[in-house]
Design a protein around this motif. Structure first.
Motif, PDB file in Angstrom:
ATOM      1  N   GLY A 188      -5.086  -9.981   9.601  1.00  0.00           N
ATOM      2  CA  GLY A 188      -4.168 -11.091   9.377  1.00  0.00           C
ATOM      3  C   GLY A 188      -4.130 -11.511   7.920  1.00  0.00           C
ATOM      4  O   GLY A 188      -3.059 -11.776   7.361  1.00  0.00           O
ATOM      5  N   TYR A 189      -5.297 -11.548   7.292  1.00  0.00           N
ATOM      6  CA  TYR A 189      -5.377 -11.943   5.890  1.00  0.00           C
ATOM      7  C   TYR A 189      -4.600 -10.981   4.994  1.00  0.00           C
ATOM      8  O   TYR A 189      -3.789 -11.398   4.153  1.00  0.00           O
ATOM      9  CB  TYR A 189      -6.845 -11.995   5.465  1.00  0.00           C
ATOM     10  CG  TYR A 189      -7.061 -12.302   4.002  1.00  0.00           C
ATOM     11  CD1 TYR A 189      -7.147 -13.622   3.568  1.00  0.00           C
ATOM     12  CD2 TYR A 189      -7.174 -11.284   3.063  1.00  0.00           C
ATOM     13  CE1 TYR A 189      -7.338 -13.919   2.224  1.00  0.00           C
ATOM     14  CE2 TYR A 189      -7.361 -11.570   1.714  1.00  0.00           C
ATOM     15  CZ  TYR A 189      -7.445 -12.884   1.301  1.00  0.00           C
ATOM     16  OH  TYR A 189      -7.629 -13.166  -0.025  1.00  0.00           O
ATOM     17  N   PHE A 190      -4.846  -9.688   5.161  1.00  0.00           N
ATOM     18  CA  PHE A 190      -4.205  -8.709   4.288  1.00  0.00           C
ATOM     19  C   PHE A 190      -2.704  -8.603   4.549  1.00  0.00           C
ATOM     20  O   PHE A 190      -1.916  -8.407   3.615  1.00  0.00           O
ATOM     21  CB  PHE A 190      -4.881  -7.344   4.422  1.00  0.00           C
ATOM     22  CG  PHE A 190      -6.223  -7.286   3.747  1.00  0.00           C
ATOM     23  CD1 PHE A 190      -6.332  -7.515   2.392  1.00  0.00           C
ATOM     24  CD2 PHE A 190      -7.371  -7.007   4.467  1.00  0.00           C
ATOM     25  CE1 PHE A 190      -7.571  -7.465   1.749  1.00  0.00           C
ATOM     26  CE2 PHE A 190      -8.611  -6.965   3.838  1.00  0.00           C
ATOM     27  CZ  PHE A 190      -8.715  -7.193   2.474  1.00  0.00           C
ATOM     28  N   LEU A 191      -2.286  -8.727   5.804  1.00  0.00           N
ATOM     29  CA  LEU A 191      -0.843  -8.721   6.072  1.00  0.00           C
ATOM     30  C   LEU A 191      -0.181  -9.951   5.460  1.00  0.00           C
ATOM     31  O   LEU A 191       0.938  -9.877   4.942  1.00  0.00           O
ATOM     32  CB  LEU A 191      -0.584  -8.660   7.574  1.00  0.00           C
ATOM     33  CG  LEU A 191      -0.732  -7.292   8.247  1.00  0.00           C
ATOM     34  CD1 LEU A 191      -0.320  -7.386   9.709  1.00  0.00           C
ATOM     35  CD2 LEU A 191       0.103  -6.222   7.543  1.00  0.00           C
ATOM     36  N   GLY A 192      -0.882 -11.087   5.544  1.00  0.00           N
ATOM     37  CA  GLY A 192      -0.350 -12.293   4.921  1.00  0.00           C
ATOM     38  C   GLY A 192      -0.194 -12.131   3.419  1.00  0.00           C
ATOM     39  O   GLY A 192       0.727 -12.688   2.810  1.00  0.00           O
ATOM     40  N   ALA A 193      -1.111 -11.347   2.821  1.00  0.00           N
ATOM     41  CA  ALA A 193      -1.051 -11.093   1.382  1.00  0.00           C
ATOM     42  C   ALA A 193      -0.062  -9.987   1.031  1.00  0.00           C
ATOM     43  O   ALA A 193       0.123  -9.675  -0.150  1.00  0.00           O
ATOM     44  CB  ALA A 193      -2.446 -10.719   0.873  1.00  0.00           C
ATOM     45  N   GLY A 194       0.549  -9.384   2.045  1.00  0.00           N
ATOM     46  CA  GLY A 194       1.498  -8.302   1.798  1.00  0.00           C
ATOM     47  C   GLY A 194       0.845  -6.983   1.447  1.00  0.00           C
ATOM     48  O   GLY A 194       1.493  -6.092   0.875  1.00  0.00           O
ATOM     49  N   ASP A 195      -0.428  -6.827   1.795  1.00  0.00           N
ATOM     50  CA  ASP A 195      -1.173  -5.605   1.455  1.00  0.00           C
ATOM     51  C   ASP A 195      -1.407  -4.793   2.740  1.00  0.00           C
ATOM     52  O   ASP A 195      -2.482  -4.843   3.349  1.00  0.00           O
ATOM     53  CB  ASP A 195      -2.504  -5.982   0.803  1.00  0.00           C
ATOM     54  CG  ASP A 195      -3.192  -4.783   0.140  1.00  0.00           C
ATOM     55  OD1 ASP A 195      -2.829  -3.640   0.487  1.00  0.00           O
ATOM     56  OD2 ASP A 195      -4.077  -5.002  -0.706  1.00  0.00           O
ATOM     57  N   ARG A 196      -0.396  -4.041   3.143  1.00  0.00           N
ATOM     58  CA  ARG A 196      -0.489  -3.264   4.372  1.00  0.00           C
ATOM     59  C   ARG A 196      -1.522  -2.142   4.259  1.00  0.00           C
ATOM     60  O   ARG A 196      -2.165  -1.779   5.243  1.00  0.00           O
ATOM     61  CB  ARG A 196       0.885  -2.694   4.739  1.00  0.00           C
ATOM     62  CG  ARG A 196       0.906  -1.983   6.075  1.00  0.00           C
ATOM     63  CD  ARG A 196       2.299  -1.550   6.460  1.00  0.00           C
ATOM     64  NE  ARG A 196       3.171  -2.685   6.691  1.00  0.00           N
ATOM     65  CZ  ARG A 196       4.423  -2.577   7.118  1.00  0.00           C
ATOM     66  NH1 ARG A 196       4.939  -1.374   7.352  1.00  0.00           N
ATOM     67  NH2 ARG A 196       5.164  -3.638   7.311  1.00  0.00           N
ATOM     68  N   PHE A 197      -1.693  -1.621   3.059  1.00  0.00           N
ATOM     69  CA  PHE A 197      -2.672  -0.543   2.863  1.00  0.00           C
ATOM     70  C   PHE A 197      -4.076  -1.014   3.230  1.00  0.00           C
ATOM     71  O   PHE A 197      -4.800  -0.331   3.956  1.00  0.00           O
ATOM     72  CB  PHE A 197      -2.640  -0.066   1.406  1.00  0.00           C
ATOM     73  CG  PHE A 197      -3.723   0.931   1.076  1.00  0.00           C
ATOM     74  CD1 PHE A 197      -3.621   2.256   1.480  1.00  0.00           C
ATOM     75  CD2 PHE A 197      -4.858   0.534   0.372  1.00  0.00           C
ATOM     76  CE1 PHE A 197      -4.629   3.177   1.183  1.00  0.00           C
ATOM     77  CE2 PHE A 197      -5.870   1.440   0.079  1.00  0.00           C
ATOM     78  CZ  PHE A 197      -5.754   2.763   0.487  1.00  0.00           C
ATOM     79  N   GLN A 198      -4.463  -2.184   2.739  1.00  0.00           N
ATOM     80  CA  GLN A 198      -5.795  -2.704   3.063  1.00  0.00           C
ATOM     81  C   GLN A 198      -5.895  -3.071   4.542  1.00  0.00           C
ATOM     82  O   GLN A 198      -6.954  -2.909   5.162  1.00  0.00           O
ATOM     83  CB  GLN A 198      -6.118  -3.925   2.198  1.00  0.00           C
ATOM     84  CG  GLN A 198      -6.305  -3.632   0.717  1.00  0.00           C
ATOM     85  CD  GLN A 198      -7.497  -2.713   0.455  1.00  0.00           C
ATOM     86  OE1 GLN A 198      -8.444  -2.676   1.227  1.00  0.00           O
ATOM     87  NE2 GLN A 198      -7.433  -1.960  -0.641  1.00  0.00           N
ATOM     88  N   ALA A 199      -4.805  -3.566   5.129  1.00  0.00           N
ATOM     89  CA  ALA A 199      -4.815  -3.887   6.558  1.00  0.00           C
ATOM     90  C   ALA A 199      -5.075  -2.632   7.387  1.00  0.00           C
ATOM     91  O   ALA A 199      -5.820  -2.658   8.371  1.00  0.00           O
ATOM     92  CB  ALA A 199      -3.489  -4.533   6.964  1.00  0.00           C
ATOM     93  N   ARG A 200      -4.492  -1.513   6.981  1.00  0.00           N
ATOM     94  CA  ARG A 200      -4.726  -0.253   7.684  1.00  0.00           C
ATOM     95  C   ARG A 200      -6.162   0.238   7.457  1.00  0.00           C
ATOM     96  O   ARG A 200      -6.756   0.842   8.343  1.00  0.00           O
ATOM     97  CB  ARG A 200      -3.708   0.794   7.235  1.00  0.00           C
ATOM     98  CG  ARG A 200      -2.296   0.539   7.756  1.00  0.00           C
ATOM     99  CD  ARG A 200      -1.290   1.534   7.190  1.00  0.00           C
ATOM    100  NE  ARG A 200      -1.581   2.895   7.623  1.00  0.00           N
ATOM    101  CZ  ARG A 200      -1.167   3.436   8.776  1.00  0.00           C
ATOM    102  NH1 ARG A 200      -0.436   2.714   9.616  1.00  0.00           N
ATOM    103  NH2 ARG A 200      -1.459   4.686   9.075  1.00  0.00           N
ATOM    104  N   ARG A 201      -6.715  -0.015   6.278  1.00  0.00           N
ATOM    105  CA  ARG A 201      -8.119   0.315   6.041  1.00  0.00           C
ATOM    106  C   ARG A 201      -9.026  -0.486   6.967  1.00  0.00           C
ATOM    107  O   ARG A 201     -10.018   0.034   7.496  1.00  0.00           O
ATOM    108  CB  ARG A 201      -8.514   0.014   4.588  1.00  0.00           C
ATOM    109  CG  ARG A 201      -8.038   1.028   3.556  1.00  0.00           C
ATOM    110  CD  ARG A 201      -8.655   0.708   2.206  1.00  0.00           C
ATOM    111  NE  ARG A 201     -10.090   1.000   2.188  1.00  0.00           N
ATOM    112  CZ  ARG A 201     -10.941   0.432   1.348  1.00  0.00           C
ATOM    113  NH1 ARG A 201     -10.519  -0.489   0.480  1.00  0.00           N
ATOM    114  NH2 ARG A 201     -12.217   0.757   1.373  1.00  0.00           N
ATOM    115  N   VAL A 202      -8.693  -1.751   7.158  1.00  0.00           N
ATOM    116  CA  VAL A 202      -9.453  -2.583   8.100  1.00  0.00           C
ATOM    117  C   VAL A 202      -9.384  -1.985   9.495  1.00  0.00           C
ATOM    118  O   VAL A 202     -10.397  -1.866  10.195  1.00  0.00           O
ATOM    119  CB  VAL A 202      -8.921  -4.036   8.118  1.00  0.00           C
ATOM    120  CG1 VAL A 202      -9.578  -4.820   9.254  1.00  0.00           C
ATOM    121  CG2 VAL A 202      -9.177  -4.729   6.788  1.00  0.00           C
TER     122      VAL A 202
END
Length: 444
Positions: A298-312
């Motif tokens: 949720g945090y990374f998607l909110g920040a617009g960082d889909r790459f890190q969200a997928r890493r999570v």
């Protein structure tokens, strides 16, 4: 501004994930201890009626509150995405709205006091057991607002990745509850013995103390406000509807399995209950990664960082799968000890095969929990609702076939159906991420 650039997960993903997941695990383990402590003390009262009444009251109370899990899950996702996007004001509004809504729902639930006798009867309460169950539920319902407010606050705190405060609150609630249990159930000095009612009062008092602590922590860590316009009331209600239907699918499927197992005879029923208890306990370990993944995604998607969200998502799935393998090996090793501790000797023969099936399904089960948490973080609640309903319908039909055919070793077939239920959920969860089926929030 891309807030994800300063997050520790970017450079230390494994350490960050474990650092956040461990407090979640211990807080999840601590929560069921309230009911365990009540049972241990009430069992010392004369007769079997108090324990039976406590069982009815606990099951009824838990069933009612399952419907409102969205207050925690939905709040956690919305707060995490708001904080990730740098919109602190919206995070304050969301947690404030959720806390107020939780308090109002809790007050409304207190109105169920007028219907306690038929509720107790629905769960099998008769005579003295019904009376004691009603007494227990009456005092527990006085704590309904506290339970739901704590649920919403836990979601808010975990949304800002404060995993320690919910742990501290859960431990404190248990400590206070144990101390009050002994005092109120058996009495001391000028305090009379209150029996089952004393157990309920102890739980309610401790939960109110926990709720006050939660609100103070939220106010300090996030903030609270009466100005909640723009908090997304409609969105929270939509999440509530999706999670209500999803939870309904879970409860109906598990109730069907329990019914069919008990229809197989007392040996099958006893063995099923023993395995089911361990099945639920193992879920706590896997939920820790799911809840942590929810906040990070949720945090990374909110920040617009889909790459890190997928890493999570990848890290959560790998750690969950590894934990599932470890649970599988531990369960195979501990089979005899668990049988000796929880299963009547006459049920040993049916326990072993069923236990083996549940042991082997842990790795796949771990992925179903992991992907649940990931999709909670993306806010993909409708997809989770639909996949759960599909899994419950398909696996539930298999359980009904088992019930009609009545084969030998009914328990094995019930748990095989449960394994199918888990496999379908895990499959839907995985393909939504890799390669990204449909309009996937984490799709490339």
């Amino acid at each position: 501004m891309d807030n994800s650039q300063t997050h520790s997960f970017k450079d230390r993903p494994n350490r960050t994930l474990i650092r956040l997941a461990v407090p979640v695990l211990f807080s999840l383990v601590a929560e069921p201890l309230v009911g365990l402590a009540d049972t241990a003390f009430v069992a010392r009262l004369p007769g079997s009626e108090p324990v039976a009444a406590l069982g009815i009251g606990t099951v009824a109370f838990t069933s009612i509150f399952w419907a409102f899990t969205f207050l925690g899950i939905g709040t956690q996702t919305e707060v995490a995405q708001a904080v990730g996007g740098g919109d602190r004001e919206r995070a304050v509004k969301v947690v404030s709205l959720a806390s107020l809504l939780a308090a109002l729902i809790g007050v409304i639930l207190m109105g169920a006091m007028a219907f306690l006798p038929p509720i107790a009867s629905l769960f099998g309460g008769v005579g003295a057991v019904n009376d004691l169950a009603c007494e227990y539920m009456f005092f527990r319902l006085l704590g309904a607002p506290a339970v739901l407010v704590s649920l919403a606050c836990f979601g808010g705190l975990r949304g800002v990745q404060d995993m320690r405060t919910p742990l501290f609150v859960a431990v404190a609630v248990n400590v206070v509850n144990v101390g009050l249990d002994w005092l109120l159930i058996f009495g001391s000095g000028s305090i009379p013995s209150m029996g089952v009612a004393g157990a309920a009062i102890a739980s309610t008092v401790s939960q109110w103390l926990g709720a006050v602590w939660c609100l103070f922590a939220v106010h300090r860590r996030i903030g609270l406000t009466w100005r909640m316009k723009g908090a997304g009331f409609a969105r929270l209600m939509q999440v509530g509807g999706d999670l209500f239907l999803r939870t309904g699918g879970v409860l109906v499927f598990l109730a069907l399995c329990t019914r069919v197992a008990n229809r197989g005879g007392p040996d099958q029923g006893a063995a099923y209950q023993a395995i089911r208890q361990f099945f639920i306990f193992s879920a706590l370990f896997l939920d820790a990664f799911a809840i942590t993944g929810q906040s990070l995604v949720g945090y990374f998607l909110g920040a617009g960082d889909r790459f890190q969200a997928r890493r999570v998502a990848r890290s959560v799935c790998l750690w969950s799968f590894g934990t599932g393998v470890a649970l599988c090996l531990a369960m195979v090793t501990l089979e005899e000890g668990v049988a000796w501790l929880l299963v009547p000797p006459e049920a040993y023969a049916v326990f072993g095969p069923g236990w083996l099936v549940v042991s082997l399904m842990q790795p796949v089960g771990s992925l179903s929990f992991a992907t649940d948490g990931i999709h909670w973080g993306t806010g993909d609640f409708r997809y989770l609702r639909n996949s759960m309903l599909v899994a419950s319908v398909v696996a539930g039909a298999c359980v009904l076939v088992v019930d009609s055919l009545r084969p030998d070793y009914v328990l094995v077939y019930i748990w095989l159906a449960t394994a199918l239920w888990t496999f379908i959920r895990a499959g839907f969860g995985m393909v939504r991420i890799w390669p990204g089926m449909g309009d996937a929030p984490l799709g490339k």
